[in-house]
Design a protein around this motif. Structure first.
Motif, PDB file in Angstrom:
ATOM      1  N   UNK A  57      -1.858   9.220  -5.960  1.00  0.00           N
ATOM      2  CA  UNK A  57      -0.393   9.164  -5.955  1.00  0.00           C
ATOM      3  C   UNK A  57       0.081   7.713  -6.108  1.00  0.00           C
ATOM      4  N   UNK A  58      -0.564   6.818  -5.383  1.00  0.00           N
ATOM      5  CA  UNK A  58      -0.173   5.407  -5.433  1.00  0.00           C
ATOM      6  C   UNK A  58      -0.312   4.876  -6.863  1.00  0.00           C
ATOM      7  N   UNK A  59      -1.368   5.283  -7.529  1.00  0.00           N
ATOM      8  CA  UNK A  59      -1.604   4.827  -8.906  1.00  0.00           C
ATOM      9  C   UNK A  59      -0.456   5.305  -9.796  1.00  0.00           C
ATOM     10  N   UNK A  60      -0.052   6.560  -9.618  1.00  0.00           N
ATOM     11  CA  UNK A  60       1.056   7.093 -10.420  1.00  0.00           C
ATOM     12  C   UNK A  60       2.347   6.337 -10.121  1.00  0.00           C
ATOM     13  N   UNK A  61       2.618   6.107  -8.861  1.00  0.00           N
ATOM     14  CA  UNK A  61       3.855   5.414  -8.457  1.00  0.00           C
ATOM     15  C   UNK A  61       3.904   3.998  -9.053  1.00  0.00           C
ATOM     16  N   UNK A  62       2.766   3.340  -9.012  1.00  0.00           N
ATOM     17  CA  UNK A  62       2.702   1.960  -9.520  1.00  0.00           C
ATOM     18  C   UNK A  62       2.989   1.950 -11.027  1.00  0.00           C
ATOM     19  N   UNK A  63       2.336   2.843 -11.744  1.00  0.00           N
ATOM     20  CA  UNK A  63       2.501   2.850 -13.199  1.00  0.00           C
ATOM     21  C   UNK A  63       3.905   3.321 -13.599  1.00  0.00           C
ATOM     22  N   UNK A  64       4.534   4.088 -12.718  1.00  0.00           N
ATOM     23  CA  UNK A  64       5.869   4.597 -13.038  1.00  0.00           C
ATOM     24  C   UNK A  64       6.972   3.591 -12.680  1.00  0.00           C
ATOM     25  N   UNK A  65       6.612   2.480 -12.079  1.00  0.00           N
ATOM     26  CA  UNK A  65       7.634   1.522 -11.653  1.00  0.00           C
ATOM     27  C   UNK A  65       7.287   0.104 -12.144  1.00  0.00           C
ATOM     28  N   UNK A  66       7.390  -0.092 -13.471  1.00  0.00           N
ATOM     29  CA  UNK A  66       6.982  -1.395 -14.024  1.00  0.00           C
ATOM     30  C   UNK A  66       7.910  -2.542 -13.629  1.00  0.00           C
ATOM     31  N   UNK A  67       9.102  -2.209 -13.095  1.00  0.00           N
ATOM     32  CA  UNK A  67       9.978  -3.306 -12.662  1.00  0.00           C
ATOM     33  C   UNK A  67       9.422  -3.949 -11.403  1.00  0.00           C
ATOM     34  N   UNK A  68       8.975  -3.113 -10.466  1.00  0.00           N
ATOM     35  CA  UNK A  68       8.381  -3.675  -9.235  1.00  0.00           C
ATOM     36  C   UNK A  68       6.929  -4.100  -9.479  1.00  0.00           C
ATOM     37  N   UNK A  69       6.163  -3.227 -10.101  1.00  0.00           N
ATOM     38  CA  UNK A  69       4.732  -3.515 -10.305  1.00  0.00           C
ATOM     39  C   UNK A  69       4.544  -3.942 -11.755  1.00  0.00           C
ATOM     40  N   UNK A  70       4.840  -5.207 -12.014  1.00  0.00           N
ATOM     41  CA  UNK A  70       4.882  -5.690 -13.397  1.00  0.00           C
ATOM     42  C   UNK A  70       3.490  -5.737 -14.022  1.00  0.00           C
ATOM     43  N   UNK A  71       3.363  -5.178 -15.232  1.00  0.00           N
ATOM     44  CA  UNK A  71       2.141  -5.290 -16.031  1.00  0.00           C
ATOM     45  C   UNK A  71       0.885  -5.046 -15.202  1.00  0.00           C
ATOM     46  N   UNK A  72       0.888  -3.933 -14.471  1.00  0.00           N
ATOM     47  CA  UNK A  72      -0.177  -3.684 -13.491  1.00  0.00           C
ATOM     48  C   UNK A  72      -1.557  -3.521 -14.118  1.00  0.00           C
ATOM     49  N   UNK A  73      -1.585  -3.264 -15.424  1.00  0.00           N
ATOM     50  CA  UNK A  73      -2.908  -3.127 -16.055  1.00  0.00           C
ATOM     51  C   UNK A  73      -3.284  -4.387 -16.830  1.00  0.00           C
ATOM     52  N   UNK A  74      -2.521  -5.443 -16.607  1.00  0.00           N
ATOM     53  CA  UNK A  74      -2.833  -6.699 -17.289  1.00  0.00           C
ATOM     54  C   UNK A  74      -3.592  -7.626 -16.338  1.00  0.00           C
ATOM     55  N   UNK A  75      -3.795  -8.882 -16.763  1.00  0.00           N
ATOM     56  CA  UNK A  75      -4.423  -9.866 -15.866  1.00  0.00           C
ATOM     57  C   UNK A  75      -3.479 -10.156 -14.705  1.00  0.00           C
TER      58      UNK A  75
END
Ligand SMILES: Cc1ncc(COP(=O)(O)O)c(C=O)c1O
Length: 446
Positions: A57-75
């Motif tokens: 669930x946390x993974x989904x929430x993070x990916x769904x909120x790029x404003x708070x969790x910016x570029x979470x799959x980047x460096x």
């Protein structure tokens, strides 16, 4: 032309052969039979404590909120995710863990390691010159083995039921005389691995006082690192609430290392260091950059989300599980090994028991060990070669005590068992086999 092999550094040479414990665990893992063999050796957490669904669930929430969790799959940045750093601070302050307040962080910072607490511990070995490191005996054999390969000289001070014996430490320091100049740091595991002995608040304060005085005496700050890997896993309500050593630090020498491995999941590989702002902390951050830029940003953001949503309930659940297991295992130790046990540490925190047997050797050449790993060479004990009897592995005390320290002799009769990974029926079975192993040894002696 004859060509020589790759030229290794001293550390490279020392690392080219697996450590004794790694060898032991690898040998055991080869051909490990699920439902048959029992591993009480690994420090793995219990699978049932890992919140699989919440992590998803946390993974989904993070990916769904790029404003708070910016570029979470980047460096990620090398100090760590600002979200995670904020979550860790909140976690400490709101839960008043160890007495940490807003002000504690005024002069301190948090750095997230590249790969769990282990990477932070390893970084220390590159940033401080070699020399003496003081720790408790028995010691966290994995890190101490790393330190030894890097050329550090470990001085291990025996612990009692309150942790490292400070009176003994003072005697050792006095005996060092001028060599005290070569002391580089103190490494203190607050719920010790292998013994699960909880460092009392009194001892913690004494240690900070001793190292503060020592710093003044030699005219240089000597850092003291408290490894809190298991400090969130105090599951016995009779234990005094643990205070943070940061609260005792007037000179700016105390660092605390934490991890989310034991309360969430080792696979997230999130560990952190809290300590005074300054050159050392900056060097840790640069080192994180050097070895991998940062911990995977997605894992940091997932961890931040989990710390912000329901971490208290998660910790409670984890501790309830370990407490139940601790009680059951202690009863079985008494029932099955009873008379043969001289001392037993653990049971209030973490997930290890550390036993001292009265007479029996536990090292890798002992009858006890050979019986349990089915390496006696006798078919009656080991079973047929294609269908051996169930095997059990534990960590022999000889690998936990300092090889040149004061506990070498008693270490030969000690061992660590983990009640973390295996479920209760397997642990009971393992203890029954240990009873048989003790009887086997006694028969051979008589
Ligand atoms: C004392 C101690 N420190 C650190 C660690 C490792 O922590 P991490 O998983 O964050 O690397 C362990 C793991 O068992 C441990 O026992």
């Amino acid at each position: 032309m004859k060509i020589r092999d790759v030229l290794l550094s001293t550390y490279g040479k020392a690392s080219s052969v697996p450590s004794a414990v790694n060898q032991l665990m690898t040998n055991f893992a080869v051909g490990f039979r699920d439902e048959c063999d029992i591993n009480l050796g690994v420090g793995y957490v219990n699978e049932q404590t890992i919140p699989h669904q919440q992590i998803q669930l946390a993974c989904e929430k993070v990916l769904a909120d790029p404003r708070k969790y910016r570029a979470a799959l980047n460096y990620g940045g090398s100090q760590g995710s600002p979200n995670l750093i904020k979550s860790i601070k909140r976690f400490y302050i709101e839960n008043r863990i160890g007495g940490i307040t807003e002000e504690t962080f005024d002069s301190r910072d948090i750095a997230i390691g590249a790969n769990g607490a282990t990477s932070l511990l390893e970084s220390i070995t590159h940033l401080l010159p070699d020399g003496f490191v003081l720790t408790a005996d028995p010691m966290y054999y994995i890190y101490c083995n790393d330190l030894a390969r890097k050329g550090f000289n470990i001085i291990a001070v025996p612990e009692d039921e309150e942790g490292l014996d400070t009176a003994h430490l003072k005697t050792k320091l006095a005996a060092l005389g001028n060599q005290k100049q070569a002391i580089r740091f103190f490494y203190i595991v607050t719920v010790n691995n292998p013994t699960c002995t909880i460092l009392s608040n009194t001892r913690k304060r004494e240690l900070v006082d001793i190292v503060t005085q020592l710093s003044y005496e030699i005219g240089r700050k000597i850092p003291i690192f408290f490894d809190n890997a298991y400090s969130d896993l105090v599951h016995d309500s009779n234990v005094e609430p643990l205070e943070s050593a940061l609260c005792y630090d007037e000179l700016g020498i105390v660092y605390e290392i934490g991890t989310l491995s034991k309360i969430l999941a080792p696979g997230l590989r999130i560990g952190y260091l809290i300590g005074p702002k300054g050159a050392f902390l900056n060097s840790i951050i640069q080192r994180t950059s050097d070895i991998g830029f940062s911990a995977p940003l997605i894992n940091q953001e997932i961890s931040s989300y989990l710390l912000d949503h329901g971490i208290e309930a998660q910790i409670e659940k984890v501790n309830k599980g370990y407490h139940e297991k601790a009680k059951a295992v202690k009863n079985w130790i008494t029932e099955l090994l009873g008379d043969g046990v001289e001392a037993c540490r653990g049971g209030s925190a973490g997930f290890y028991y550390y036993l001292t047997l009265k007479q029996l050797s536990t090292d890798a050449t002992s009858d006890f060990f050979r019986f349990l790993t089915r390496t006696t060479g006798k078919a009656r004990i080991d079973g047929p070669s294609d269908a051996q009897h169930p095997k059990v592995i534990y960590i022999p005390g000889e690998h936990c005590v300092h090889p040149k320290g004061e506990m070498v002799e008693v270490g030969k009769r000690q061992f660590r068992i983990s009640y973390g990974f295996e479920e209760l029926p397997q642990i009971r079975k393992a203890l029954e086999l240990m009873k048989s192993a003790a009887a086997y040894h006694n028969n051979l002696q008589s």
